[in-house]
Design a protein around this motif. Structure first.
Motif, PDB file in Angstrom:
ATOM      1  N   GLU A  15       0.825  -1.211   0.000  1.00  0.00           N
ATOM      2  CA  GLU A  15       0.000   0.000   0.000  1.00  0.00           C
ATOM      3  C   GLU A  15       0.858   1.259   0.000  1.00  0.00           C
ATOM      4  OE1 GLU A  15      -2.375  -3.369   1.134  1.00  0.00           O
ATOM      5  OE2 GLU A  15      -0.526  -2.601   2.028  1.00  0.00           O
ATOM      6  N   ILE A  16       1.967   1.227   0.728  1.00  0.00           N
ATOM      7  CA  ILE A  16       2.868   2.379   0.758  1.00  0.00           C
ATOM      8  C   ILE A  16       3.407   2.678  -0.643  1.00  0.00           C
ATOM      9  CG2 ILE A  16       5.132   3.175   1.566  1.00  0.00           C
ATOM     10  CD1 ILE A  16       4.532   1.688   4.208  1.00  0.00           C
ATOM     11  N   LEU A  75       0.667   4.169  -3.005  1.00  0.00           N
ATOM     12  CA  LEU A  75       0.398   5.590  -2.819  1.00  0.00           C
ATOM     13  C   LEU A  75       1.589   6.452  -3.214  1.00  0.00           C
ATOM     14  CD1 LEU A  75      -1.629   5.688   0.529  1.00  0.00           C
ATOM     15  CD2 LEU A  75      -2.423   5.360  -1.814  1.00  0.00           C
ATOM     16  N   ILE A 132       1.563  10.170  -1.319  1.00  0.00           N
ATOM     17  CA  ILE A 132       2.427  10.308  -0.153  1.00  0.00           C
ATOM     18  C   ILE A 132       3.873  10.362  -0.613  1.00  0.00           C
ATOM     19  CG2 ILE A 132       0.815   9.124   1.380  1.00  0.00           C
ATOM     20  CD1 ILE A 132       2.625   6.651   1.206  1.00  0.00           C
ATOM     21  N   PRO A 134       5.863   4.453   9.153  1.00  0.00           N
ATOM     22  CA  PRO A 134       4.530   3.851   9.062  1.00  0.00           C
ATOM     23  C   PRO A 134       3.842   3.627  10.392  1.00  0.00           C
ATOM     24  CG  PRO A 134       6.221   2.193   8.710  1.00  0.00           C
ATOM     25  CD  PRO A 134       6.920   3.507   8.755  1.00  0.00           C
ATOM     26  N   LEU A 192      -4.853  13.294   3.253  1.00  0.00           N
ATOM     27  CA  LEU A 192      -4.733  12.075   2.461  1.00  0.00           C
ATOM     28  C   LEU A 192      -6.001  11.802   1.672  1.00  0.00           C
ATOM     29  CD1 LEU A 192      -2.920   9.454   4.745  1.00  0.00           C
ATOM     30  CD2 LEU A 192      -2.120  10.344   2.549  1.00  0.00           C
ATOM     31  N   SER A 197      -6.271  11.833  -2.348  1.00  0.00           N
ATOM     32  CA  SER A 197      -6.568  10.552  -2.992  1.00  0.00           C
ATOM     33  C   SER A 197      -7.808  10.627  -3.869  1.00  0.00           C
ATOM     34  CB  SER A 197      -6.743   9.453  -1.939  1.00  0.00           C
ATOM     35  OG  SER A 197      -7.897   9.683  -1.152  1.00  0.00           O
ATOM     36  N   ARG A 218      -0.018   5.634  10.518  1.00  0.00           N
ATOM     37  CA  ARG A 218       0.136   6.010   9.110  1.00  0.00           C
ATOM     38  C   ARG A 218      -0.033   4.791   8.199  1.00  0.00           C
ATOM     39  NH1 ARG A 218       2.928  10.481   7.429  1.00  0.00           N
ATOM     40  NH2 ARG A 218       4.424   9.306   6.181  1.00  0.00           N
ATOM     41  N   PHE A 264      -2.698   4.370   5.262  1.00  0.00           N
ATOM     42  CA  PHE A 264      -2.281   4.106   3.885  1.00  0.00           C
ATOM     43  C   PHE A 264      -3.075   2.927   3.305  1.00  0.00           C
ATOM     44  CE2 PHE A 264       2.217   5.759   5.069  1.00  0.00           C
ATOM     45  CZ  PHE A 264       1.747   7.058   5.037  1.00  0.00           C
ATOM     46  N   LYS A 265      -3.287   1.912   4.122  1.00  0.00           N
ATOM     47  CA  LYS A 265      -4.021   0.742   3.639  1.00  0.00           C
ATOM     48  C   LYS A 265      -5.466   1.105   3.338  1.00  0.00           C
ATOM     49  CE  LYS A 265      -4.414  -4.192   4.267  1.00  0.00           C
ATOM     50  NZ  LYS A 265      -3.748  -5.347   4.861  1.00  0.00           N
ATOM     51  N   SER A 307      -5.542   3.253   0.115  1.00  0.00           N
ATOM     52  CA  SER A 307      -5.247   2.438  -1.054  1.00  0.00           C
ATOM     53  C   SER A 307      -6.447   1.581  -1.439  1.00  0.00           C
ATOM     54  CB  SER A 307      -4.022   1.550  -0.775  1.00  0.00           C
ATOM     55  OG  SER A 307      -3.710   0.755  -1.900  1.00  0.00           O
TER      56      SER A 307
END
Length: 231
Positions: free
Chosen positions: A66-67, A70, A76, A86, A98, A102, A217, A221-222, A225
């Protein structure tokens, strides 16, 4: 293209010239259905860029996929020391930022409505954008947004549920029967079920959801995503 006087055109501007179709001499006006939105929300098309340097603390992390997703979409970016941090908690302002990025929504220059503590905060444009598309109330019950406080898991769920509703995402069949959500409001419980059914979040092995727990974080992010790849 121009349509002949005896042509028939639907509301999308597509002309039908079938000679077998009778055309009324007086068609009247097209009336807007109450179910038709003023504007259809659309997601931006992401142009992926290669990640040349994987953050040192992302390699081997459970949210690495996921990181990188993005980072490829330029949502990110890492820190100067080549980390992504993270496991650090995320503030409400950071999560809203975010979300807005997104969804491809441009920050607005209008002031944030209803919150007394958002005057000159760095996230004012992002929070105002979230209000403009209905993700945050313009007449909130709480007069303080507290942008620098860690966002809780249930606050994140409320925002995600509004995204699902705005983009008309149909929920699945999963359920979230957790042992620590009894004190939540009915509205929070309904939002939680919607987000669980959409497959965006889950609980912990001990049967809890920890609604007042902070969001890291990596967890954010997950969530982001999954939303992007679902809409």
């Amino acid at each position: 293209a121009k349509v002949t006087s005896d042509g028939l055109v639907n509301v999308y501007g597509i002309a039908f010239q079938s000679p077998d179709r009778a055309v009324a001499q007086t068609l009247g006006s097209v009336k807007k259905s109450s179910d038709m939105p003023e504007a259809i929300p659309t997601l931006r098309t992401w142009k992926k860029t290669a990640v040349t340097t994987v953050p040192t603390d992302a390699d081997g992390h459970w949210a690495k996929e996921e990181i990188l997703d993005l980072m490829q979409k330029s949502i990110i970016d890492g820190y100067e020391d080549k980390t992504i941090r993270p496991n650090r908690t995320l503030s409400k302002a950071e999560f809203i930022t975010l979300v807005v990025k997104s969804l491809g929504i441009e920050p607005v220059k209008t002031p944030v409505l209803g919150y007394d503590d958002m005057g000159k905060h760095w996230s004012t444009g992002m929070v105002a954008s979230a209000q403009s598309i209905g993700l945050l109330d313009k007449r909130p019950v709480d007069l303080n947004f507290s942008p620098d406080l860690p966002i809780t898991r249930i606050e994140m769920v409320g925002l995600v549920d509004r995204i699902l509703q705005k983009y008309d995402v149909k929920a699945g069949t999963g359920t979230g029967d957790f042992n620590d959500i009894g004190s939540l409001t009915d509205g929070n419980k309904a939002s939680l079920q919607n987000v669980i059914q959409a497959g965006i979040v889950g609980g912990y092995e001990d049967g809890s959801f920890r609604p007042q727990g902070s969001l890291t974080r990596a967890e954010a992010f997950k969530v982001i995503s999954r939303i992007i790849n679902m809409l």
